[in-house]
Design an enzyme around this catalytic site. Structure first.
Site, PDB file in Angstrom:
ATOM      1  N   GLY A 330       0.826  -1.193   0.000  1.00 57.81           N
ATOM      2  CA  GLY A 330       0.000   0.000   0.000  1.00 57.81           C
ATOM      3  C   GLY A 330       0.871   1.258   0.000  1.00 57.81           C
ATOM      4  N   SER A 331       0.328   2.315   0.550  1.00 61.37           N
ATOM      5  CA  SER A 331       1.003   3.617   0.481  1.00 61.37           C
ATOM      6  C   SER A 331       2.231   3.730   1.374  1.00 61.37           C
ATOM      7  CB  SER A 331       0.019   4.722   0.830  1.00 61.37           C
ATOM      8  OG  SER A 331      -0.988   4.809  -0.168  1.00 61.37           O
ATOM      9  N   THR A 332       2.510   2.723   2.201  1.00 58.94           N
ATOM     10  CA  THR A 332       3.734   2.778   3.000  1.00 58.94           C
ATOM     11  C   THR A 332       4.980   2.770   2.124  1.00 58.94           C
ATOM     12  OG1 THR A 332       3.782   0.362   3.241  1.00 58.94           O
ATOM     13  CG2 THR A 332       2.670   1.632   4.972  1.00 58.94           C
ATOM     14  N   LYS A 334       5.474   4.725  -0.365  1.00 62.76           N
ATOM     15  CA  LYS A 334       5.662   6.038  -1.004  1.00 62.76           C
ATOM     16  C   LYS A 334       6.911   6.789  -0.542  1.00 62.76           C
ATOM     17  CE  LYS A 334       0.776   6.486  -2.182  1.00 62.76           C
ATOM     18  NZ  LYS A 334      -0.526   7.123  -1.874  1.00 62.76           N
ATOM     19  N   ASP A 634      -6.069   7.388   3.916  1.00 65.48           N
ATOM     20  CA  ASP A 634      -5.290   6.826   2.810  1.00 65.48           C
ATOM     21  C   ASP A 634      -5.766   5.412   2.605  1.00 65.48           C
ATOM     22  OD1 ASP A 634      -2.255   5.143   2.598  1.00 65.48           O
ATOM     23  OD2 ASP A 634      -3.189   6.208   0.971  1.00 65.48           O
TER      24      ASP A 634
END
Length: 634
Positions: A330-332, A334, A634
């Site tokens: 996931g967005s971790t 980024k 998020d």
């Protein structure tokens, strides 16, 4: 008649008789010589051999199992210990009527159906008819009652044993592991090394998981022996000599048992995982995999009913989620993507994009949606991390390409084992063009790169990998391998610290690049960030990144509505963080399975852990609410 008498030759008959007598005498003498020769061989030539055999029959070596070492946390709290007790054991090879014997025993000592199931399971697994427990942990009363009637039960005896106990039961169970009876497979493995096999004579148990298995050699100790003189019935008469056993080493772990308790309680009824690491040296301070299991169930052999309950549970309590749970990042991912973009010059900190709420590849009409309907407007790298702008990272991934992404992100440990000192760790998956061709026999498409840019698609990570990667950012690009062993304690000697941990590598990240990313991650927990409420009121600064990992795919024209999705199909919630942001003392990764948004469920758990570790206080329960956060999801 006179004629027949004259024909007989008496002289000849006497000669034949004497000849036969001499032959018989010679044969007897030969046999006597053979017998005397055999006596000479046995009594003179083989005298030393038979003396040794006689002594062996008279003197029996008896192994003395060593005391197993204890396992303690960094503050001396005992996580695994020993205590003595009595066991009622049956040697099936010496019992003619096993069922009848057990029935008679049950009239003297309580034998539960569970005891019987475990005994039958152990008997089925035993190939050498060793003595097997039918009832463990006998009370003094039960032991005395049986001792008075023992003459009636040949092949049944009471033995004094040391039992293993895990006082915190489910807490840190995947980290500590458990011991179990030595199986035939274990014996075959031990027998590959004769010296190791001899050290397990008389031992019934061996480490089966976690620390108990990884440090079996240190925990087990050295077996001692007694030379015991026995009578014709095999009963001991006296001890001739004794070599005392050497107890196993106590292990002092890096784990903080109180921090572990705080973290486990913070999950409430959620399933998930949390790993907390000291970024300055790689020490693992908390290791939570929820739900856990009670390792005490496995010591004497778990019965089939309990095993089925554990192994078939939809909550999968036997799964070590930290090392073997593989989830979309996931967005971790980024912050790591941002560092890659800066490293390769694909983006500059000031460069902005216009986010309409979606991203489109050139020549395609497909919309890769941002989580925020309508988009984030004008977005630079700082804002992209703070507000977790998907559109920004879709474009960054496309411009950078999957091969550059793969080469850079792998340096943070993605797609590789962290090397923590517990067996069974999985590698996750950091895809590349070659990987897809080799494993799926398919070409890599531009859309695959877009999804990978926000940690979806083929990307899979473990909680340990994310915690390790977060600790590298916290430590400005210097990586220390995660580890659990802190000290060895040998009986009667001072504690022996393990050798100082050296950095695994230094990524040599540009100071300006790492500073930008760390400041943006700190803004995540400030007003306007995706985890603003979790950082509200903290007297220290938390640098973090939320993440939401899809469990089921959403069609192009559909929107994900959590309340309309079954609980086990809801998104996983992620939060990686370190604090204090200016000089990090703790880095962690939190996963809440089917927890939805990282800022709502995962980040508050991290806040409780930070509050205890940094402020030395037990935090008040945090009632996470999207409406209170003042930030975004998020």
């Amino acid at each position: 008649m006179k004629f027949q008498a004259e024909l007989r030759n008496h002289q000849r008959e006497i000669h034949l008789f004497r000849l036969r007598l001499l032959l018989c005498l010679g044969f007897v003498l030969i046999l006597l010589l053979i017998l005397l020769g055999r006596f000479f061989y046995l009594q003179v030539v083989r005298q030393s051999d038979f003396r040794t055999m006689a002594e062996t029959n008279r003197i029996k070596p008896m192994p003395i199992p060593p005391n197993r070492g204890q396992i303690l946390d960094r503050n001396g709290v005992v996580l695994a210990r020993n205590y003595s007790g009595y066991t009622l054991e049956i040697d099936p090879s010496r019992v003619s009527n096993l069922e009848g014997t057990i029935e008679e025993l049950s009239r003297l000592v309580t034998i539960t159906p569970k005891d019987l199931r475990i005994f039958k399971k152990l008997k089925a697994e035993s190939h050498d008819y060793a003595s097997l427990p039918i009832r463990s942990r006998l009370s003094d009363t039960d032991a005395a009652r049986f001792a008075a009637q023992q003459y009636r039960f040949p092949g049944v005896e009471i033995k004094a044993r040391l039992f293993r106990e895990y006082p915190f039961r489910e807490s840190a169970s995947h980290l500590i592991g458990y011991i179990g009876r030595i199986t035939q497979d274990d014996k075959e493995q031990l027998e590959e090394d004769e010296e190791v096999a001899s050290n397990y004579l008389g031992s019934d148990y061996i480490g089966k998981g976690g620390i108990e298995q990884r440090y079996e050699k240190e925990l087990h100790g050295t077996t001692g022996f007694e030379q015991v003189e026995v009578d014709a019935g095999g009963r001991g008469v006296r001890t001739l000599s004794r070599t005392s056993p050497v107890s196993g080493n106590n292990l002092v772990l890096t784990l903080d048992a109180k921090l572990q308790e705080i973290a486990e309680q913070a999950f409430g009824n959620y399933r998930g995982a949390l790993v907390a690491i000291d970024p300055a040296n790689g020490e693992v301070l908390a290791f939570v995999s929820k739900p856990g299991y009670d390792p005490n169930l496995f010591i004497d052999g778990i019965d089939t009913e309990t095993w089925d309950e554990l192994s078939n549970s939809p909550d999968v309590p036997l799964l070590n989620r930290i090392l073997r749970g593989q989830y979309p990042a996931g967005s971790t991912i980024k912050p790591f993507m941002a560092l890659a973009g800066l490293h390769f010059g694909t983006r500059t900190p000031e460069q902005t994009i216009r986010d309409p709420g979606y991203y489109m590849l050139a020549g395609s009409s497909h919309h890769y949606r941002d989580w925020k309907t309508g988009g984030h407007g004008s977005v630079d790298m700082f804002k992209a991390i703070q507000q977790s702008c998907d559109t920004y990272f879709y474009g960054l991934a496309t411009e950078m390409g999957i091969e550059k992404m793969h080469s850079f992100l792998s340096q943070f440990g993605f797609g590789n084992k962290s090397g923590i000192d517990i067996d069974g760790e999985l590698t996750g998956l950091l895809p590349s063009e070659a990987w897809k061709q080799d494993h799926l026999h398919q070409k890599w498409f531009a859309g695959d790169t877009v999804s990978a840019g926000i940690g979806q698609g083929y990307v899979l990570v473990t909680p340990m990998q994310l915690a390790f990667a977060a600790s590298i950012i916290a430590n400005d690009g210097i990586a220390y391998r995660p580890h659990l062993l802190r000290q060895l304690q040998t009986s009667g000697k001072p504690a022996q610290p393990v050798p100082p941990v050296q950095p695994v590598f230094d990524m040599h990240l540009a100071p300006d690049d790492i500073d930008l990313v760390k400041r943006a991650m700190a803004a995540v927990t400030q007003p306007g960030g995706t985890a603003a409420w979790a950082g509200s009121g903290a007297p220290y600064t938390i640098a973090g990144k939320t993440g939401t990992a899809q469990v089921i795919a959403i069609k192009q024209n559909e929107r994900y509505v959590e309340s309309q999705v079954g609980e086990r199909n809801r998104d996983h919630a992620w939060f990686i963080a370190f604090a204090p942001a200016e000089k990090p003392r703790l880095a962690l990764a939190v996963l809440v399975e089917n927890g939805g948004h990282g800022g709502v469920t995962a980040a508050p758990i991290a806040r409780k852990v930070f509050d205890y570790y940094l402020l030395n206080k037990v935090p008040q329960p945090l009632q996470a609410s999207a409406g209170k956060s003042g930030g975004e999801h998020d």
